[in-house]
Design a protein around this motif. Sequence first.
Motif, PDB file in Angstrom:
ATOM      1  N   GLU A  57       0.850  -1.180   0.000  1.00 14.97           N
ATOM      2  CA  GLU A  57       0.000   0.000   0.000  1.00 14.97           C
ATOM      3  C   GLU A  57       0.889   1.233   0.000  1.00 14.97           C
ATOM      4  O   GLU A  57       1.967   1.233   0.602  1.00 14.97           O
ATOM      5  CB  GLU A  57      -0.863  -0.019   1.267  1.00 14.97           C
ATOM      6  N   SER A  58       0.439   2.260  -0.689  1.00 11.33           N
ATOM      7  CA  SER A  58       1.219   3.490  -0.735  1.00 11.33           C
ATOM      8  C   SER A  58       0.276   4.678  -0.725  1.00 11.33           C
ATOM      9  O   SER A  58      -0.867   4.592  -1.204  1.00 11.33           O
ATOM     10  CB  SER A  58       2.072   3.529  -2.004  1.00 11.33           C
ATOM     11  N   ASN A  59       0.781   5.798  -0.205  1.00 13.55           N
ATOM     12  CA  ASN A  59       0.030   7.033  -0.311  1.00 13.55           C
ATOM     13  C   ASN A  59       0.345   7.700  -1.647  1.00 13.55           C
ATOM     14  O   ASN A  59       1.459   7.574  -2.183  1.00 13.55           O
ATOM     15  CB  ASN A  59       0.389   7.978   0.832  1.00 13.55           C
ATOM     16  N   GLU A  67       3.746   9.620  -3.078  1.00 11.95           N
ATOM     17  CA  GLU A  67       4.931   9.143  -2.377  1.00 11.95           C
ATOM     18  C   GLU A  67       5.637   8.074  -3.210  1.00 11.95           C
ATOM     19  O   GLU A  67       5.015   7.417  -4.036  1.00 11.95           O
ATOM     20  CB  GLU A  67       4.556   8.581  -1.008  1.00 11.95           C
ATOM     21  N   VAL A  90       7.265   4.482  -4.144  1.00 10.37           N
ATOM     22  CA  VAL A  90       6.926   3.088  -3.838  1.00 10.37           C
ATOM     23  C   VAL A  90       8.088   2.203  -4.254  1.00 10.37           C
ATOM     24  O   VAL A  90       8.609   2.338  -5.364  1.00 10.37           O
ATOM     25  CB  VAL A  90       5.675   2.630  -4.606  1.00 10.37           C
ATOM     26  N   ALA A 128       3.836   7.804  -6.673  1.00 11.98           N
ATOM     27  CA  ALA A 128       2.675   6.976  -6.992  1.00 11.98           C
ATOM     28  C   ALA A 128       1.447   7.840  -7.251  1.00 11.98           C
ATOM     29  O   ALA A 128       1.191   8.821  -6.535  1.00 11.98           O
ATOM     30  CB  ALA A 128       2.390   6.012  -5.850  1.00 11.98           C
ATOM     31  N   LEU A 154      -0.622  -3.579  -5.730  1.00 15.44           N
ATOM     32  CA  LEU A 154      -0.331  -2.268  -5.155  1.00 15.44           C
ATOM     33  C   LEU A 154      -1.606  -1.452  -5.050  1.00 15.44           C
ATOM     34  O   LEU A 154      -2.306  -1.241  -6.050  1.00 15.44           O
ATOM     35  CB  LEU A 154       0.685  -1.516  -6.022  1.00 15.44           C
ATOM     36  N   VAL A 179      -3.043   2.311  -3.954  1.00 11.68           N
ATOM     37  CA  VAL A 179      -2.608   3.691  -3.766  1.00 11.68           C
ATOM     38  C   VAL A 179      -3.742   4.469  -3.104  1.00 11.68           C
ATOM     39  O   VAL A 179      -4.867   4.483  -3.613  1.00 11.68           O
ATOM     40  CB  VAL A 179      -2.219   4.344  -5.108  1.00 11.68           C
TER      41      VAL A 179
END
Lengths: 113, 112
Positions: free
Chosen positions: B11-13, B16, B18, B78, B108, B110
Amino acid sequence: NAGVTQTPKFQVLKTGQSMTLQCAQDMNHEYMSWYRQDPGMGLRLIHYSVGAGITDQGEVPNGYNVSRSTTEDFPLRLLSAAPSQTSVYFCASSYTQGRAEAFFGQGTRLTVV
Amino acid sequence: DAKTTQPNSMESNEEEPVHLPCNHSTISGTDYIHWYRQLPSQGPEYVIHGLTSNVNNRMASLVIAEDRKSSTLILHRATLRDAAVYYCILRHYYSGNTPLVFGKGTRLSVIA
């Protein structure tokens, strides 16, 4: 440049019917392959070919036939459709060098009832 | 056949970086490292590939460990459009007899 073209995009079959999924590429690629993707799963290799007249089996070949009479075309035949063959089918092509990028079609969504 | 291992999900914001890892401890000296991604309801698409040196393109960067037993795909910022399943695949120098085989990949997500 059309890339990899798959037809049809959608198909509904009755159990026991046969049909052919078409895949054509216009990039003169030697390598072509067929995959199936069940909901929420990864791609599983059905059959592949490294040139006209040459085909080989992948992980899940049962119930499917292929032939490669030209460089451009690699049809996938379902001999007697079963509900377990309900899936999305993707065709891919590339040159055979390890650095070669593979190109994929947009898929054929097949439902067998 | 050389195989790869990837985390099932990450998981990513949004906006940001990755870092998507891939282990390939049985890689041979003639295996290329390829990355593909599959956006929802689409066919896979090529992202990047490399052999020994790190690689950059408009989509991502590929960092390859010195011993080549692992690699990392880096998405620098991302976006929501990068939400996809990312596949790390090894492809032999001459793939004439080696098909392109996919593992399970990393899904993934986001977050906006």
